[in-house]
Write an enzyme that holds these catalytic residues in place. Structure first.
Site, PDB file in Angstrom:
ATOM      1  N   SER A   1      -9.688   1.520   3.267  1.00  0.00           N
ATOM      2  CA  SER A   1      -8.745   2.717   2.368  1.00  0.00           C
ATOM      3  C   SER A   1      -8.519   1.615   0.931  1.00  0.00           C
ATOM      4  O   SER A   1      -7.392   2.425   0.405  1.00  0.00           O
ATOM      5  CB  SER A   1      -8.340   3.682   3.499  1.00  0.00           C
TER       6      SER A   1
ATOM      7  N   SER B   1     -10.347  -1.112   7.343  1.00  0.00           N
ATOM      8  CA  SER B   1      -9.071  -0.387   5.566  1.00  0.00           C
ATOM      9  C   SER B   1      -8.897  -1.456   4.927  1.00  0.00           C
ATOM     10  O   SER B   1      -8.116  -2.048   3.942  1.00  0.00           O
ATOM     11  CB  SER B   1      -8.557   0.413   5.324  1.00  0.00           C
TER      12      SER B   1
ATOM     13  N   LYS C   1       1.120  -1.313  -0.388  1.00  0.00           N
ATOM     14  CA  LYS C   1       0.337   0.286   0.002  1.00  0.00           C
ATOM     15  C   LYS C   1       0.983   0.940  -0.121  1.00  0.00           C
ATOM     16  O   LYS C   1       2.096   1.597   0.431  1.00  0.00           O
ATOM     17  CB  LYS C   1      -0.343   0.025   1.130  1.00  0.00           C
TER      18      LYS C   1
HETATM   19  N1  GLN Z   1     -12.931   3.849   5.868  1.00  0.00           N
HETATM   20  C1  GLN Z   1     -12.488   4.409   7.945  1.00  0.00           C
HETATM   21  C2  GLN Z   1     -11.857   5.777   7.758  1.00  0.00           C
HETATM   22  O1  GLN Z   1     -12.690   6.723   7.165  1.00  0.00           O
HETATM   23  C3  GLN Z   1     -11.808   3.600   7.840  1.00  0.00           C
HETATM   24  C4  GLN Z   1     -10.188   3.877   7.043  1.00  0.00           C
HETATM   25  C5  GLN Z   1      -9.333   3.358   7.695  1.00  0.00           C
HETATM   26  O2  GLN Z   1      -8.795   1.873   8.596  1.00  0.00           O
HETATM   27  N2  GLN Z   1      -7.601   3.150   7.126  1.00  0.00           N
HETATM   28  O3  GLN Z   1     -11.470   6.716   8.440  1.00  0.00           O
END
Ligand code: GLN
Length: 475
Positions: free
Chosen positions: A147, A171, A72
């Site tokens: 994400s 995420s 990532k």
């Molecule tokens: N969707 C969540 C957010 O927008 C989690 C994101 C993540 O785990 N990095 O913060």
């Protein structure tokens, strides 16, 4: 060489038997990326020549010897771009390896390719990437989740054997569920965060995306452990994650939290998860209903704590030390304002503003302090539940992959995508998402994820529970 169906375990066998060489494996991954990624958009960049050079010297006797792994875009790989899918890091090259990368290299793996993500890991669909859209390999009109959408999509589309992602509120697990692969969030402190660009430091964890639970155990084995460079990584021994994988769940007690079956969830998702629970019953586990009464506060709680931490963490992007810098500023204030104003996307700005607000004097007690107390209550819910059961079963996401654009206008709708995953981060426990069938949605077969949660640092048990379903389901 055909990459579909090639797990790490299988590739290792072929490499060790000398049936393929590490260079051939990197070539096969690269060919698959060339063929498939124009449709998926999972990769932001990759250095094929460098990966090939590493493959030429790979030691296949090591645990991940010669295995390419996609990373990532939020994890530093020395000499490669690390943009966090943000314009503000345009032109930035990582000067060092994150600890997970050092550990992967020590295990013989080859970091290959940077994967797309929501900018600074903020989002649930990868649509907040400032660079490109990633499409769900099952249906190009749909999002891959987020994400870590790129990391999930490239594994699901067989453009990688495995990848690393990060999970702050879901995420890893949510995109794994929506793309149809395995995604593991280790307990907080199990894996070093050194060299991970911080979003919310008390919640972030790095973990793997793989085709199978067995492979997830192998990657976790390589990246877990104490790191003096991350004071929040715990100094406890790393157990053998593969040793008891196939010991089954007979005699275990598995809890089904009633708050995780809510109105408004997709009935087909609920049906698939209930079927999976029956599989566990059939395997000899005792299924009991449990309650996690503070679940309803988890999303609100998370969006106070995560934004507060993000506002502090993102202060370092000032145009002086990293990446983009505004041209011809009038003075220092103008330099900061324009660099950050032009460099950050809408969602990142929204979070910085929200986080600054909840930390500001006069609101700190009402929001931030109270959120910390609620976090304790959520953690206690799990401690209470784990006094009665060995693990918890739930859906990972209330819905299958939604359409590109569908939720972008309404941030709250997007935040609710993580309704079942966020609590595990607040509590610091480990959790995994594994495929458990499909829905039939608008004529498309879309993957459903089963979430399994286990107590703090009980990854051995978590993986064993996950593997039991996987083998029963014939994966
Ligand atoms: N969707 C969540 C957010 O927008 C989690 C994101 C993540 O785990 N990095 O913060």
């Amino acid at each position: 060489m055909e990459l579909a169906g090639t797990t790490i375990t299988k590739a290792r066998r072929l490499l060790q038997a000398g049936e393929i060489s590490p260079v051939q494996l990197v070539d096969a991954v690269n060919a698959s990326i060339e063929q498939t990624d124009p449709k998926v958009g999972g990769y932001l960049s990759r250095d094929y020549e460098r990966a090939r050079a590493l493959a030429a010297e790979a030691d296949t006797s090591l645990p991940l010897g010669g295995i390419p792994i996609a990373i990532k875009d939020v994890i530093n790989v020395q000499g490669e771009p690390c943009r966090c899918a943000s314009k503000i890091l345009t032109g930035y090259t990582a000067p060092y390896d994150a600890t997970v990368i050092k550990k992967l290299r020590a295990a013989g793996a080859i970091p290959f390719g940077r994967t797309n993500m929501d900018e600074f890991a903020m989002g649930s669909s990868t649509e907040n990437s400032a660079i490109q859209i990633t499409r769900n390999p099952r249906d190009p009109e749909r999002i891959p989740g987020g994400s870590s959408g790129g990391s999930a999509a490239v594994v699901a589309a067989n453009e990688a054997l495995a990848s690393l992602g990060t999970d702050t509120g879901g995420s890893i697990r949510q995109p794994a569920a929506l793309c149809g692969c395995v995604g593991l969030k280790p307990s907080y402190g199990r894996v070093s965060r050194y060299g991970l660009v911080a979003f919310a430091s008390s919640l972030d964890q790095i973990g793997p995306f793989t085709h199978t639970v067995e492979d997830a155990a192998l990657v976790l084995q390589a990246i877990a452990g104490h790191d003096p460079l991350d004071s929040t990584s715990l100094d406890v021994p790393v157990p053998d994650y593969s040793a008891t994988l196939n010991d089954g769940v007979k005699g275990m007690k598995l809890g089904v939290p009633k708050e995780y079956f809510v109105e408004g969830m997709d009935p087909q998702v609920e049906a698939r998860v209930r079927e999976a629970i029956e599989v566990y019953r059939g395997l000899g586990a005792e299924i009991v209903e449990v309650s996690l009464p503070h679940t309803k506060y988890a999303v609100a709680d998370y969006y106070i704590i995560a934004t507060a931490e993000a506002s502090a963490n993102l202060a370092r992007f000032d145009g002086v030390r990293y990446g983009k810098r505004a041209e011809a500023p009038r003075d220092l204030a103008d330099h900061y304002a324009r660099t950050r104003g032009e460099g950050f996307g809408k969602e990142v700005k929204r979070r910085i503003i929200l986080g600054t607000y909840v930390l500001s004097s006069g609101y700190y007690d009402a929001f931030y302090l109270r959120a910390q107390k609620v976090r304790t209550l959520i953690r206690r819910d799990f401690e209470e539940a784990f006094r009665k059961v060995d693990g918890l079963l739930s859906p990972t996401s209330p819905v299958p992959a939604f359409k590109i654009g569908e939720r972008m206008a309404d941030p709250l709708q997007m935040y609710l995508a993580d309704i079942f995953t966020i609590a595990a981060n607040l509590a610091g426990i480990c959790a995994i998402s594994i495929p458990c069938g499909e829905t039939e949605t608008d004529g498309k077969k879309l993957p459903v994820g089963l979430q399994i949660m286990a107590p703090f640092f009980e990854e051995v048990r978590l993986l064993r529970i996950a593997r039991a379903y996987e083998s029963a389901a014939g994966c």
